[in-house]
Design a protein around this motif. Structure first.
Motif, PDB file in Angstrom:
ATOM      1  N   ASP A   1       1.296   3.942  -2.986  1.00 25.50           N
ATOM      2  CA  ASP A   1       0.800   5.296  -2.733  1.00 25.50           C
ATOM      3  C   ASP A   1       1.864   6.332  -3.097  1.00 25.50           C
ATOM      4  OD1 ASP A   1      -1.453   6.946  -1.423  1.00 25.50           O
ATOM      5  OD2 ASP A   1       0.368   7.701  -0.470  1.00 25.50           O
TER       6      ASP A   1
ATOM      7  N   THR B   1       0.842  -1.209   0.000  1.00 28.24           N
ATOM      8  CA  THR B   1       0.000   0.000   0.000  1.00 28.24           C
ATOM      9  C   THR B   1       0.872   1.252   0.000  1.00 28.24           C
ATOM     10  OG1 THR B   1      -1.550  -1.201   1.378  1.00 28.24           O
ATOM     11  CG2 THR B   1      -1.872   1.169   1.258  1.00 28.24           C
ATOM     12  N   ARG B   2       1.883   1.268   0.860  1.00 29.77           N
ATOM     13  CA  ARG B   2       2.740   2.447   0.976  1.00 29.77           C
ATOM     14  C   ARG B   2       3.607   2.638  -0.274  1.00 29.77           C
ATOM     15  NH1 ARG B   2       0.965   0.724   5.579  1.00 29.77           N
ATOM     16  NH2 ARG B   2       0.896   2.023   7.452  1.00 29.77           N
TER      17      ARG B   2
ATOM     18  N   TYR C   1       4.757   7.477   6.442  1.00 26.59           N
ATOM     19  CA  TYR C   1       3.332   7.196   6.624  1.00 26.59           C
ATOM     20  C   TYR C   1       2.946   7.131   8.085  1.00 26.59           C
ATOM     21  CZ  TYR C   1       2.895   6.627   1.705  1.00 26.59           C
ATOM     22  OH  TYR C   1       2.869   6.903   0.362  1.00 26.59           O
TER      23      TYR C   1
ATOM     24  N   LYS D   1      -6.861   4.474   4.922  1.00 23.96           N
ATOM     25  CA  LYS D   1      -5.572   4.587   4.233  1.00 23.96           C
ATOM     26  C   LYS D   1      -4.540   5.337   5.077  1.00 23.96           C
ATOM     27  CE  LYS D   1      -4.392   6.058  -0.203  1.00 23.96           C
ATOM     28  NZ  LYS D   1      -4.603   7.198  -1.052  1.00 23.96           N
TER      29      LYS D   1
ATOM     30  N   PRO E   1      -8.064   0.390   9.554  1.00 22.67           N
ATOM     31  CA  PRO E   1      -7.391  -0.688   8.813  1.00 22.67           C
ATOM     32  C   PRO E   1      -7.456  -2.036   9.528  1.00 22.67           C
ATOM     33  CG  PRO E   1      -5.810   0.989   9.519  1.00 22.67           C
ATOM     34  CD  PRO E   1      -7.166   1.515   9.836  1.00 22.67           C
TER      35      PRO E   1
END
Ligand code: PRX
Length: 635
Positions: free
Chosen positions: A165, A161-162, A249, A256, A518
């Motif tokens: 992104d 995800t990171r 993050y 998210k 999450p």
């Protein structure tokens, strides 16, 4: 009087007053006094919290690695920059001098260039606490690439995800990592993550545990042979003050993670200035922060802040309990550590062990103790003060956030009289405000409410990566013209601040920020689960622990609950990471909801913390009967 190093309380008040009355002059003097610029700024600050837009030291030119490394080559090339302490005691520590660090960073920067990395490109770094991690970050900064470090305890899903992104072109990792007596297959986690990351063109792999790993042809390369071949000279790229330095993050109340973007000059000035004063660092001192570099604490106070002051900073690969619960104190004794900075959760867990683990070590080098990441309770504070500090090393309880880039409220040791559990006074340049629920600032002392900051400071995050709207709604929309921290705080009768904890859906477990969303998403993805709600409850060691209330679909009702719990744990481990494992999972028939369908977390929090005498008015709930049923079966 120098603004850079505050030495007594009178000076603190003078400097603080100046920083509020003439903020631009104040920061201009700090920036001029202590840093190396290729070109000075045209304007110190422009800002508008409504847009929101903040720019510091506009049009100044610099490179942060010249400030962290090159300038010490003339005066202190042989001084140790980084002491690396490995996981196991059988392996030797490494002492990396400023001169050696310079070479290593240049070589690594040349490798990045040879792989096509250019200024502005994002590079994901997923490494354990080995020297390559520090060197990789500095190498990115040397050529203007934006590093996005992902803590190497995160799962493949969280990494993917990171990475996506931030649209990372490259990922830097290692074959594996050591953690106490365990080894972790980092490259396996990376391989799984990259199945979902088409944008990653190349992967550099450091060798740490000599494990047999899969190397994907055309994508993966061992790092060392590339470093061996690279030149140790690499001109630092000229960066603009507001050019991005890194993305990091942090969890939010919604699903998210938010990629907080930090820029170059303001971050450098503030992390260095706070480091110098909060730890009263003097030339020759050995400083140790036990955090992982994968968190903001490590970015600002293992790497950038210390190196920008020419300090010697310890980087520890291992864990506090290995090979025994005396490891921290063993390292303090071995490297004669002068400033020691850790998290309340580590203190609480060590305080439960035999005191001999502390007493058998010589801790006489210590001058300053620090804590960060969550409120410290009085008992842990006293244990730390009595047993580690021997009542002679002041404790700095430092409050700040990933978003703030540096320490915001903290005592200065030997300057500010400390008070257990209080972060005490704002750092120069920081203007806190305590707000009531109606959005009014509470003036005077003995007030409590929501903590905001009303004026910009140099190291504030400038945006959420590619989601400026979210930056605005999360931090600048709750209170007009203020940065809202998400924390509650009180100001006591003398004006000292105490942070009382989060007021949103972020839960801090063992010092790690976890958003509930999450974790709930991960639970809900289990085929037997219909819906879930996760809340925090007080925990002796972790500060907070997680309690999950889970509604099963009909098909799941008949299943063995222990098996289901294990499967849910695994699901969370895969999707979020092991730190998000709930302490308790209760299967329930329903969740208390408002008529508009919102889960009443306030009630669940009370049930989780066994405070069910005073639940408040539940009559407005859609399903008030469910509350008694949940209480009856509470764990
Ligand atoms: O709730 C506050 C808590 O940690 C949050 C920030 O977490 P993170 O972005 O992960 O950064 C942690 C390291 C800087 C804050 O909103 N927090 C941090 N320090 C303290 C604290 N709570 C109480 N006392 C502190 N000293």
């Amino acid at each position: 009087m120098s603004n850079y190093h505050i030495k007594n309380l009178e000076e603190y008040f003078q400097v603080y007053r100046k920083s509020v009355r003439e903020p631009e002059n104040f920061w201009e003097e700090v920036a001029e006094e202590h840093f190396t610029w290729r070109k000075k700024w045209d304007n110190v600050l422009s800002w508008d919290f409504n847009k929101p837009e903040v720019k510091w030291f506009e049009n100044a030119k610099l490179n942060i690695t010249e400030n962290c490394i090159d300038r010490y080559l003339f005066t202190n090339a042989d001084r140790t920059a980084i002491i690396w302490e490995p996981n196991g005691t059988e392996e030797e520590a490494q002492h990396i001098s400023y001169k050696e660090l310079h070479k290593k960073v240049n070589k690594f920067a040349n490798v990045l260039k040879s792989k096509g990395i250019e200024k502005g490109d994002r590079v994901c770094i997923y490494l354990p606490m080995i020297p390559e991690l520090a060197v990789a970050m500095l190498a990115c900064a040397r050529i203007g690439a934006i590093h996005s470090v992902v803590f190497a305890g995160f799962s493949s899903k969280a990494l993917a995800t990171r990475t996506n992104d931030a649209d990372c072109k490259m990922l830097i990792t290692s074959d594996g990592s050591y953690r106490g007596n365990k080894t972790i297959d980092l490259k396996g986690i990376v391989d799984k993550a990259l199945e979902e990351c088409p944008g990653v063109e190349s992967v550099l792999v450091a060798k740490r545990i000599n494990s047999d790993i899969n190397m994907k042809e055309g994508r993966d390369q061992w790092l060392q042979p590339l470093l061996d071949e690279a030149s140790d000279q690499c001109e630092a790229t000229t960066m603009d003050a507001e050019d991005p330095l890194f993305i990091l993050y942090t969890s939010g109340s919604t699903g998210k993670p938010k990629g907080m973007l930090h820029t170059t000059a303001g971050y450098m000035v503030y992390s260095a200035y706070t480091f110098k004063n909060v730890f009263q660092y003097k030339e020759g001192d050995v400083y140790w922060c036990t955090a992982d570099i994968g968190w903001i604490t490590g970015h600002s106070y293992i790497l950038y802040g210390p190196l920008a002051n020419g300090a010697t900073t310890v980087m520890f690969e291992g864990v506090p309990s290995y090979p025994d619960a005396g490891r921290f104190w063993d390292v303090v004794e071995k490297h004669k550590v002068n400033q020691f900075y850790t998290a309340p959760t580590a203190i609480r867990s060590l305080a439960k062990r035999n005191i001999e683990f502390v007493e058998k070590h010589d801790l006489s080098s210590l001058k300053v103790l620090g804590t960060v990441g969550e409120p410290i309770n009085e008992e842990a504070w006293h244990w730390y003060n009595d047993n580690v500090g021997k009542n002679k090393s002041p404790i700095v309880d430092t409050w700040w956030q990933t978003e703030t880039g540096g320490i915001m409220i903290s005592p200065l040791p030997y300057v500010t009289p400390v008070k257990p559990t209080y972060a005490t006074l704002p750092f120069p340049g920081i203007q806190p405000a305590i707000m009531d629920k109606n959005g009014e600032e509470l003036s005077g002392n003995q007030v409590d409410g929501r903590l905001c900051i009303k004026y910009p400071w140099p190291s504030m995050a400038r945006t959420v990566w590619r989601d400026h709207e979210r930056y605005k709604t999360t931090y600048f929309s709750t209170f007009k013209n203020m940065y809202f921290t998400g924390d509650g705080a009180l100001r006591d009768e003398v004006g000292y601040y105490r942070i009382t904890g989060r007021v949103d859906d972020v839960i801090i477990v063992s010092g790690h920020n976890l958003g509930t969303a999450p974790i709930e998403d991960a639970i809900d993805e289990h085929p037997a689960v219909a819906e879930s709600a996760v809340v925090g409850f007080p925990h002796e060691v972790k500060g907070n622990a997680l309690y999950a209330f889970v509604i099963l679909k009909e098909v799941g009702e008949s299943r063995n609950h222990d098996n289901l719990r294990n499967e849910i744990h695994q699901q969370i481990k895969d999707k979020v990471g092991p730190i998000a494992k709930p302490e308790k999972i209760q299967f329930v028939a329903g969740l208390p909801k408002t008529r508009s369908g919102k889960i009443m977390r306030r009630i669940l929090r009370k049930i989780a913390s066994k405070q069910t005498e005073n639940l408040g008015d539940t009559s407005t709930l859609l399903n008030p009967e469910i509350v008694d049923e949940i209480i009856k079966k509470a764990l």
